[in-house]
Design a protein around this motif. Structure first.
Motif, PDB file in Angstrom:
ATOM      1  N   SER A 236       6.782   1.660   7.544  1.00  0.00           N
ATOM      2  CA  SER A 236       7.363   2.683   8.421  1.00  0.00           C
ATOM      3  C   SER A 236       8.856   2.460   8.663  1.00  0.00           C
ATOM      4  N   ARG A 237       9.421   1.410   8.052  1.00  0.00           N
ATOM      5  CA  ARG A 237      10.852   1.120   8.228  1.00  0.00           C
ATOM      6  C   ARG A 237      11.582   1.300   6.900  1.00  0.00           C
ATOM      7  N   PRO A 238      12.090   2.516   6.605  1.00  0.00           N
ATOM      8  CA  PRO A 238      12.697   2.781   5.288  1.00  0.00           C
ATOM      9  C   PRO A 238      13.973   1.998   5.020  1.00  0.00           C
ATOM     10  N   SER A 239      14.591   1.450   6.065  1.00  0.00           N
ATOM     11  CA  SER A 239      15.781   0.625   5.812  1.00  0.00           C
ATOM     12  C   SER A 239      15.393  -0.712   5.185  1.00  0.00           C
ATOM     13  N   GLU A 240      14.117  -1.105   5.330  1.00  0.00           N
ATOM     14  CA  GLU A 240      13.663  -2.420   4.849  1.00  0.00           C
ATOM     15  C   GLU A 240      12.710  -2.348   3.663  1.00  0.00           C
ATOM     16  N   SER A 241      12.047  -1.200   3.463  1.00  0.00           N
ATOM     17  CA  SER A 241      11.025  -1.128   2.416  1.00  0.00           C
ATOM     18  C   SER A 241      11.065   0.218   1.707  1.00  0.00           C
ATOM     19  N   SER A 242      10.562   0.235   0.487  1.00  0.00           N
ATOM     20  CA  SER A 242      10.281   1.504  -0.185  1.00  0.00           C
ATOM     21  C   SER A 242       8.768   1.624  -0.259  1.00  0.00           C
ATOM     22  N   LYS A 243       8.167   1.257  -1.397  1.00  0.00           N
ATOM     23  CA  LYS A 243       6.704   1.324  -1.476  1.00  0.00           C
ATOM     24  C   LYS A 243       6.103  -0.030  -1.114  1.00  0.00           C
ATOM     25  N   VAL A 244       5.236  -0.009  -0.108  1.00  0.00           N
ATOM     26  CA  VAL A 244       4.486  -1.205   0.277  1.00  0.00           C
ATOM     27  C   VAL A 244       3.068  -1.059  -0.272  1.00  0.00           C
ATOM     28  N   LEU A 245       2.638  -2.060  -1.048  1.00  0.00           N
ATOM     29  CA  LEU A 245       1.283  -2.063  -1.596  1.00  0.00           C
ATOM     30  C   LEU A 245       0.403  -3.024  -0.813  1.00  0.00           C
ATOM     31  N   LEU A 246      -0.847  -2.622  -0.613  1.00  0.00           N
ATOM     32  CA  LEU A 246      -1.863  -3.521  -0.090  1.00  0.00           C
ATOM     33  C   LEU A 246      -2.588  -4.158  -1.257  1.00  0.00           C
ATOM     34  N   ALA A 247      -2.682  -5.483  -1.237  1.00  0.00           N
ATOM     35  CA  ALA A 247      -3.533  -6.193  -2.195  1.00  0.00           C
ATOM     36  C   ALA A 247      -4.930  -6.212  -1.596  1.00  0.00           C
ATOM     37  N   ILE A 248      -5.826  -5.440  -2.197  1.00  0.00           N
ATOM     38  CA  ILE A 248      -7.137  -5.191  -1.607  1.00  0.00           C
ATOM     39  C   ILE A 248      -8.166  -6.157  -2.177  1.00  0.00           C
ATOM     40  N   GLY A 249      -8.956  -6.740  -1.283  1.00  0.00           N
ATOM     41  CA  GLY A 249      -9.969  -7.697  -1.713  1.00  0.00           C
ATOM     42  C   GLY A 249      -9.544  -9.125  -1.428  1.00  0.00           C
ATOM     43  N   PRO A 250     -10.287 -10.095  -1.974  1.00  0.00           N
ATOM     44  CA  PRO A 250      -9.966 -11.513  -1.737  1.00  0.00           C
ATOM     45  C   PRO A 250      -8.527 -11.839  -2.114  1.00  0.00           C
ATOM     46  N   ARG A 251      -7.917 -12.685  -1.325  1.00  0.00           N
ATOM     47  CA  ARG A 251      -6.490 -12.988  -1.414  1.00  0.00           C
ATOM     48  C   ARG A 251      -6.053 -13.461  -2.796  1.00  0.00           C
ATOM     49  N   HIS A 252      -6.906 -14.207  -3.499  1.00  0.00           N
ATOM     50  CA  HIS A 252      -6.480 -14.813  -4.760  1.00  0.00           C
ATOM     51  C   HIS A 252      -6.378 -13.809  -5.904  1.00  0.00           C
ATOM     52  N   GLN A 253      -6.865 -12.583  -5.718  1.00  0.00           N
ATOM     53  CA  GLN A 253      -6.952 -11.662  -6.856  1.00  0.00           C
ATOM     54  C   GLN A 253      -5.598 -11.064  -7.252  1.00  0.00           C
ATOM     55  N   VAL A 254      -4.680 -10.929  -6.320  1.00  0.00           N
ATOM     56  CA  VAL A 254      -3.360 -10.372  -6.618  1.00  0.00           C
ATOM     57  C   VAL A 254      -2.320 -11.291  -5.989  1.00  0.00           C
ATOM     58  N   ASP A 255      -1.312 -11.663  -6.779  1.00  0.00           N
ATOM     59  CA  ASP A 255      -0.250 -12.483  -6.229  1.00  0.00           C
ATOM     60  C   ASP A 255       0.641 -11.628  -5.338  1.00  0.00           C
ATOM     61  N   ALA A 256       0.977 -12.151  -4.167  1.00  0.00           N
ATOM     62  CA  ALA A 256       1.896 -11.430  -3.281  1.00  0.00           C
ATOM     63  C   ALA A 256       3.288 -11.425  -3.907  1.00  0.00           C
TER      64      ALA A 256
END
Length: 353
Positions: free
Chosen positions: A332-352
């Motif tokens: 919700s802060r366009p000065s700091e981010s463009s597209k924010v993705l959620l890594a869905i599921g167990p933490r190890h499946q997608v690297d942050a």
């Protein structure tokens, strides 16, 4: 027996929670997809902030999200379509197929259409921020093996951009202004560059998204009220209004040359907004609305798969979805981010990221 899926459910303004919900039994022509990445869109933010998005008002709990990619967990029982283990993008729209709009080839304008994560109808259409979901085969698009899923996470917003550029007709060699460098505006810049636009100028309030616009192919960037910029910020052949503000709409009419095109992409507030109609008339502008997309989704997936289109610069954050409140606040802060993705599921499946 149905199994459970963890889902990100909105119940009202600020009432966002991960909840365990049953996954329905798939029909013969439906697959079960394990969702891995989900992009947070402006409409998701509106439901989170206000409990509504435009005229769509939450009356029941709803799973958010319509920008999702994942892996097929279970193929369709009829044997057609992608097999288990196939990476897929999900087309979020379903239309009736029989109304006047659908039969005229405008299925995205179907009055009885459904869209993932939308409260436009009741019961609401649950979205894709969930670990497993049942998807009709016609909504699933196989992705090439070996290309990171992250490259396809922007497929849905990129389709909105691709459709908007189509609404403008040929852009080859044209001088073009893009007002608003949110994820859609930025994707439009990349599509314009791919389509051979002559000069691309991007206007936004914040420096960070303007830097991204230059990385994606913008020739020049500007901010409203920037000293000395006014005389060069006129006479555009085509302007894309992506800010969704009355001020942006006025700027679009003012900046476009006589006989030019204004494509309205950013969602304006519901109801009347001020509009410089006299200027639009005397300049004989063509004013077009642009709403979602239809077959462009397939063209975008192909362009992303081939590497013609690379939208990863628009992805600024990938956040584990257990940290959903921080993800939504950041988005919700366009000065700091463009597209924010959620890594869905167990933490190890997608690297942050």
């Amino acid at each position: 027996m149905s199994h459970m899926s963890e889902s990100l459910v909105i119940r009202g303004p600020g009432q966002l929670d991960l909840e365990a919900l049953p996954v329905q039994a798939p029909a013969e022509n439906e697959l079960i997809v394990d969702i891995k990445l989900g992009g947070i869109c402006g409409s998701d933010l509106h439901y989170w902030k206000h409990g509504s998005s435009g005229a769509s008002v939450l009356t029941d709990p709803m799973i958010l999200g319509h920008e999702v990619v994942g892996i097929v967990q279970q193929a369709a029982a009829d044997g057609a379509g992608p097999t288990a283990g196939t990476p897929v993008a999900i087309h979020p729209a379903t239309s009736c197929g029989t109304c006047a709009q659908c039969t005229a080839g405008r299925s995205h304008l179907c009055l009885d259409g459904r869209y993932l994560g939308s409260a436009a109808h009741r019961p609401h259409t649950h979205g894709g921020f969930t670990t497993s979901m049942v998807v009709p085969r016609r909504n699933v698009r196989p992705l090439p093996e070996g290309v990171p899923l992250e490259h396809f996470a922007m497929a849905e917003p990129a389709s909105v951009a691709w459709h908007a550029v189509n609404r403008a007709g040929s852009v080859t060699g044209r001088r073009i202004l893009v007002i608003g460098a949110g994820p859609i505006g930025l994707a439009i810049v990349a599509v314009l560059r791919l389509r051979g636009a002559g000069e691309i100028v991007v206007s936004d309030l914040f420096p960070r998204p303007l830097d991204t616009a230059r990385r994606l192919g913008a020739d020049r960037t500007t901010s409203p009220g920037e000293p000395g910029g006014e005389e060069t910020n006129v006479d555009f052949d085509t302007t894309f209004e992506c800010s969704g503000t009355p001020a942006g709409l006025s700027q679009a009419v003012e900046a476009t040359r006589g006989g030019g095109d204004v494509v309205m992409v950013g969602n304006q507030r519901v109801g009347d907004v001020p509009f410089p109609a006299a200027r639009a008339i005397s300049k004989e502008l063509r004013i077009s609305g642009s709403w979602r997309f239809q077959n462009e989704f397939d063209e975008v997936v192909q362009a992303l798969a081939s590497g013609q289109l690379d939208l990863t610069p628009i992805i600024t954050h990938i956040i584990d979805w257990s940290d959903y409140n921080r993800a939504f606040e950041l988005a919700s802060r366009p000065s700091e981010s463009s597209k924010v993705l959620l890594a869905i599921g167990p933490r190890h499946q997608v690297d942050a990221k």
